[in-house]
Design a protein around this motif. Structure first.
Motif, PDB file in Angstrom:
ATOM      1  N   ILE A  30      63.236  54.766  37.860  1.00 30.83           N
ATOM      2  CA  ILE A  30      62.874  55.255  36.524  1.00 30.83           C
ATOM      3  C   ILE A  30      61.374  55.517  36.449  1.00 30.83           C
ATOM      4  O   ILE A  30      60.927  56.566  35.968  1.00 30.83           O
ATOM      5  N   PHE A  31      60.592  54.566  36.960  1.00 31.86           N
ATOM      6  CA  PHE A  31      59.138  54.743  36.940  1.00 31.86           C
ATOM      7  C   PHE A  31      58.710  55.888  37.852  1.00 31.86           C
ATOM      8  O   PHE A  31      57.695  56.540  37.605  1.00 31.86           O
ATOM      9  N   GLN A  32      59.504  56.149  38.898  1.00 30.18           N
ATOM     10  CA  GLN A  32      59.161  57.218  39.834  1.00 30.18           C
ATOM     11  C   GLN A  32      59.113  58.569  39.139  1.00 30.18           C
ATOM     12  O   GLN A  32      58.333  59.454  39.514  1.00 30.18           O
ATOM     13  N   GLN A  33      59.930  58.727  38.091  1.00 31.46           N
ATOM     14  CA  GLN A  33      59.977  60.001  37.383  1.00 31.46           C
ATOM     15  C   GLN A  33      58.649  60.334  36.699  1.00 31.46           C
ATOM     16  O   GLN A  33      58.361  61.488  36.409  1.00 31.46           O
ATOM     17  N   PHE A  34      57.850  59.298  36.444  1.00 34.18           N
ATOM     18  CA  PHE A  34      56.600  59.506  35.711  1.00 34.18           C
ATOM     19  C   PHE A  34      55.378  59.389  36.618  1.00 34.18           C
ATOM     20  O   PHE A  34      54.247  59.374  36.132  1.00 34.18           O
ATOM     21  N   ILE A  35      55.614  59.314  37.932  1.00 36.12           N
ATOM     22  CA  ILE A  35      54.512  59.149  38.872  1.00 36.12           C
ATOM     23  C   ILE A  35      54.199  60.481  39.544  1.00 36.12           C
ATOM     24  O   ILE A  35      55.093  61.124  40.113  1.00 36.12           O
ATOM     25  N   SER A  36      52.959  60.887  39.483  1.00 43.08           N
ATOM     26  CA  SER A  36      52.534  62.122  40.139  1.00 43.08           C
ATOM     27  C   SER A  36      52.434  61.898  41.643  1.00 43.08           C
ATOM     28  O   SER A  36      52.372  60.745  42.102  1.00 43.08           O
TER      29      SER A  36
ATOM     30  N   ALA B  10      59.866  52.894  43.592  1.00 48.11           N
ATOM     31  CA  ALA B  10      58.901  53.714  42.864  1.00 48.11           C
ATOM     32  C   ALA B  10      58.167  54.651  43.811  1.00 48.11           C
ATOM     33  O   ALA B  10      57.766  55.758  43.423  1.00 48.11           O
ATOM     34  N   ALA B  11      58.014  54.215  45.077  1.00 50.38           N
ATOM     35  CA  ALA B  11      57.309  55.035  46.058  1.00 50.38           C
ATOM     36  C   ALA B  11      58.237  55.973  46.814  1.00 50.38           C
ATOM     37  O   ALA B  11      57.882  57.115  47.108  1.00 50.38           O
ATOM     38  N   TYR B  12      59.457  55.484  47.135  1.00 48.21           N
ATOM     39  CA  TYR B  12      60.339  56.237  48.029  1.00 48.21           C
ATOM     40  C   TYR B  12      61.635  56.723  47.393  1.00 48.21           C
ATOM     41  O   TYR B  12      62.345  57.549  47.979  1.00 48.21           O
ATOM     42  N   GLY B  13      62.004  56.179  46.240  1.00 42.91           N
ATOM     43  CA  GLY B  13      63.215  56.643  45.601  1.00 42.91           C
ATOM     44  C   GLY B  13      64.451  55.837  45.942  1.00 42.91           C
ATOM     45  O   GLY B  13      64.381  54.658  46.302  1.00 42.91           O
ATOM     46  N   MET B  14      65.604  56.492  45.887  1.00 43.68           N
ATOM     47  CA  MET B  14      66.898  55.827  45.946  1.00 43.68           C
ATOM     48  C   MET B  14      67.160  55.107  47.263  1.00 43.68           C
ATOM     49  O   MET B  14      67.919  54.134  47.299  1.00 43.68           O
ATOM     50  N   GLY B  15      66.585  55.576  48.353  1.00 46.08           N
ATOM     51  CA  GLY B  15      66.835  54.945  49.644  1.00 46.08           C
ATOM     52  C   GLY B  15      66.530  53.467  49.633  1.00 46.08           C
ATOM     53  O   GLY B  15      67.243  52.664  50.244  1.00 46.08           O
TER      54      GLY B  15
ATOM     55  N   GLN C  12      49.948  62.244  43.574  1.00 46.37           N
ATOM     56  CA  GLN C  12      48.719  61.524  43.894  1.00 46.37           C
ATOM     57  C   GLN C  12      48.871  60.028  43.614  1.00 46.37           C
ATOM     58  O   GLN C  12      48.453  59.191  44.415  1.00 46.37           O
ATOM     59  N   LEU C  13      49.490  59.706  42.473  1.00 46.79           N
ATOM     60  CA  LEU C  13      49.688  58.302  42.124  1.00 46.79           C
ATOM     61  C   LEU C  13      50.698  57.648  43.071  1.00 46.79           C
ATOM     62  O   LEU C  13      50.559  56.481  43.434  1.00 46.79           O
ATOM     63  N   ARG C  14      51.716  58.432  43.477  1.00 44.80           N
ATOM     64  CA  ARG C  14      52.703  57.898  44.424  1.00 44.80           C
ATOM     65  C   ARG C  14      52.036  57.528  45.740  1.00 44.80           C
ATOM     66  O   ARG C  14      52.361  56.499  46.352  1.00 44.80           O
ATOM     67  N   ARG C  15      51.094  58.332  46.173  1.00 45.16           N
ATOM     68  CA  ARG C  15      50.379  58.030  47.412  1.00 45.16           C
ATOM     69  C   ARG C  15      49.562  56.739  47.274  1.00 45.16           C
ATOM     70  O   ARG C  15      49.521  55.921  48.185  1.00 45.16           O
ATOM     71  N   ILE C  16      48.946  56.565  46.092  1.00 40.51           N
ATOM     72  CA  ILE C  16      48.189  55.334  45.848  1.00 40.51           C
ATOM     73  C   ILE C  16      49.128  54.131  45.865  1.00 40.51           C
ATOM     74  O   ILE C  16      48.813  53.077  46.434  1.00 40.51           O
ATOM     75  N   VAL C  17      50.294  54.284  45.236  1.00 37.10           N
ATOM     76  CA  VAL C  17      51.283  53.193  45.219  1.00 37.10           C
ATOM     77  C   VAL C  17      51.702  52.833  46.647  1.00 37.10           C
ATOM     78  O   VAL C  17      51.789  51.653  47.006  1.00 37.10           O
ATOM     79  N   MET C  18      51.956  53.842  47.467  1.00 41.47           N
ATOM     80  CA  MET C  18      52.368  53.603  48.845  1.00 41.47           C
ATOM     81  C   MET C  18      51.268  52.904  49.636  1.00 41.47           C
ATOM     82  O   MET C  18      51.536  51.992  50.439  1.00 41.47           O
ATOM     83  N   GLN C  19      50.022  53.303  49.410  1.00 37.53           N
ATOM     84  CA  GLN C  19      48.912  52.700  50.142  1.00 37.53           C
ATOM     85  C   GLN C  19      48.713  51.241  49.733  1.00 37.53           C
ATOM     86  O   GLN C  19      48.528  50.366  50.582  1.00 37.53           O
ATOM     87  N   THR C  20      48.752  50.984  48.430  1.00 35.78           N
ATOM     88  CA  THR C  20      48.583  49.605  47.971  1.00 35.78           C
ATOM     89  C   THR C  20      49.772  48.746  48.387  1.00 35.78           C
ATOM     90  O   THR C  20      49.604  47.570  48.733  1.00 35.78           O
ATOM     91  N   LEU C  21      50.974  49.332  48.358  1.00 38.24           N
ATOM     92  CA  LEU C  21      52.162  48.608  48.811  1.00 38.24           C
ATOM     93  C   LEU C  21      52.038  48.254  50.290  1.00 38.24           C
ATOM     94  O   LEU C  21      52.311  47.125  50.698  1.00 38.24           O
ATOM     95  N   GLY C  22      51.616  49.235  51.091  1.00 43.59           N
ATOM     96  CA  GLY C  22      51.444  48.989  52.516  1.00 43.59           C
ATOM     97  C   GLY C  22      50.437  47.887  52.779  1.00 43.59           C
ATOM     98  O   GLY C  22      50.659  47.005  53.621  1.00 43.59           O
ATOM     99  N   LEU C  23      49.330  47.910  52.036  1.00 47.46           N
ATOM    100  CA  LEU C  23      48.298  46.891  52.210  1.00 47.46           C
ATOM    101  C   LEU C  23      48.835  45.512  51.837  1.00 47.46           C
ATOM    102  O   LEU C  23      48.590  44.516  52.546  1.00 47.46           O
ATOM    103  N   ALA C  24      49.587  45.435  50.728  1.00 51.55           N
ATOM    104  CA  ALA C  24      50.150  44.155  50.299  1.00 51.55           C
ATOM    105  C   ALA C  24      51.145  43.614  51.322  1.00 51.55           C
ATOM    106  O   ALA C  24      51.138  42.414  51.646  1.00 51.55           O
ATOM    107  N   VAL C  25      52.003  44.494  51.848  1.00 50.53           N
ATOM    108  CA  VAL C  25      53.002  44.063  52.830  1.00 50.53           C
ATOM    109  C   VAL C  25      52.325  43.580  54.109  1.00 50.53           C
ATOM    110  O   VAL C  25      52.766  42.607  54.735  1.00 50.53           O
ATOM    111  N   ILE C  26      51.243  44.247  54.503  1.00 44.41           N
ATOM    112  CA  ILE C  26      50.492  43.813  55.683  1.00 44.41           C
ATOM    113  C   ILE C  26      50.005  42.381  55.521  1.00 44.41           C
ATOM    114  O   ILE C  26      50.155  41.540  56.416  1.00 44.41           O
ATOM    115  N   PHE C  27      49.439  42.076  54.367  1.00 43.35           N
ATOM    116  CA  PHE C  27      48.892  40.732  54.150  1.00 43.35           C
ATOM    117  C   PHE C  27      49.995  39.690  53.993  1.00 43.35           C
ATOM    118  O   PHE C  27      49.819  38.532  54.387  1.00 43.35           O
TER     119      PHE C  27
END
Length: 243
Positions: free
Chosen positions: A26-32, A164-169, A34-49
């Motif tokens: 649902i939130f993905q529908q409102f994410i541009s 929110a970053a990748y969708g239904m998968g 550019q914002l999706r890329r930021i979400v993916m980057q912050t998610l990746g950083l969090a998962v790394i730690f």
């Protein structure tokens, strides 16, 4: 505490993953983009730690003299090397990718370029770790799903962010969680006598490294063959018997 239905923990976990995935979509529908890329980057950083913290917690020790020492380094190297080779020989990456493609056809998402990545990225953190095994054993043997209830909260939040970053998968990570976690729950009586504390520690260590690798893939858009490394979990268990 009243006795609860066997498998309730897995049911709640699966529902939490689906619910979290729907919220993320649902939130993905409102994410541009550019914002999706930021979400993916912050998610990746969090998962790394998260992966790094889990790995170091099983490798770093404080000796009697107060010095910081490392342990399990050889198990880590051997497990990942042999596990990676076994996964490559078994074509695990291809098998899971085929499963994800099948899901794409079933849900008519052929044009979704992030579907497979989302499925794989969300499946590993929710399926790899000692919490799944210990929680499933407690649910199966003691009818105590409390640990899996805690896991359900973590999984729901994790999948919501991935969705929110990748969708239904990402939402469909509920399927392997249900099969694996539910299977261990109902086979708990047969599995528990073979598991030792050292085995569970080995699973946690290797699982944390694999989660770390998922974070690298998400943050830097790499293609580390994490799925092919999954047999390392079994190799680690065997290593504890002879190491």
């Amino acid at each position: 505490m009243s006795e609860k239905m066997v498998g309730l923990g897995t049911i709640v976990d699966v529902v939490a993953i689906i619910g979290g995935g729907l919220v993320g979509m649902i939130f993905q529908q409102f994410i541009s983009p550019q914002l999706r890329r930021i979400v993916m980057q912050t998610l990746g950083l969090a998962v790394i730690f998260v992966g790094m913290a889990g790995t170091l917690s099983h490798m770093l020790r404080i000796a009697a003299n107060g010095q910081l020492t490392t342990s399990n380094s050889m198990m880590l190297i051997i497990s990942l090397t042999i596990g990676g080779i076994l996964g490559w020989l078994l074509h695990l990456e291809n098998a899971v990718t085929y499963l994800a493609q099948w899901f794409k056809r079933i849900f008519k998402r052929q044009n979704d370029t992030r579907f497979i990545t989302g499925f794989i990225s969300a499946t590993i953190p929710t399926c790899v770790g000692a919490m799944l095994i210990i929680g499933a054993l407690q649910d199966g043997l003691q009818h105590d799903p409390q640990l899996l209830f805690t896991k359900a909260i973590l999984d729901g939040v994790t999948v919501a962010i991935f969705a929110a970053a990748y969708g239904m998968g990402a939402l469909l990570a509920a399927v392997p969680v249900g099969v694996l976690q539910g299977g261990i729950t109902f086979l708990a009586v047969f599995v528990r006598p073979w598991l030792t504390t050292a085995m569970l520690d080995g699973i946690s260590l290797i699982g944390s490294v694999l989660i770390f690798a998922v974070g690298l893939n998400v943050l830097f858009e790499l293609k580390l063959p994490v799925l092919n490394m999954l047999p390392a979990l079994i190799v680690a268990m065997v290593y504890t018997l002879f190491g």
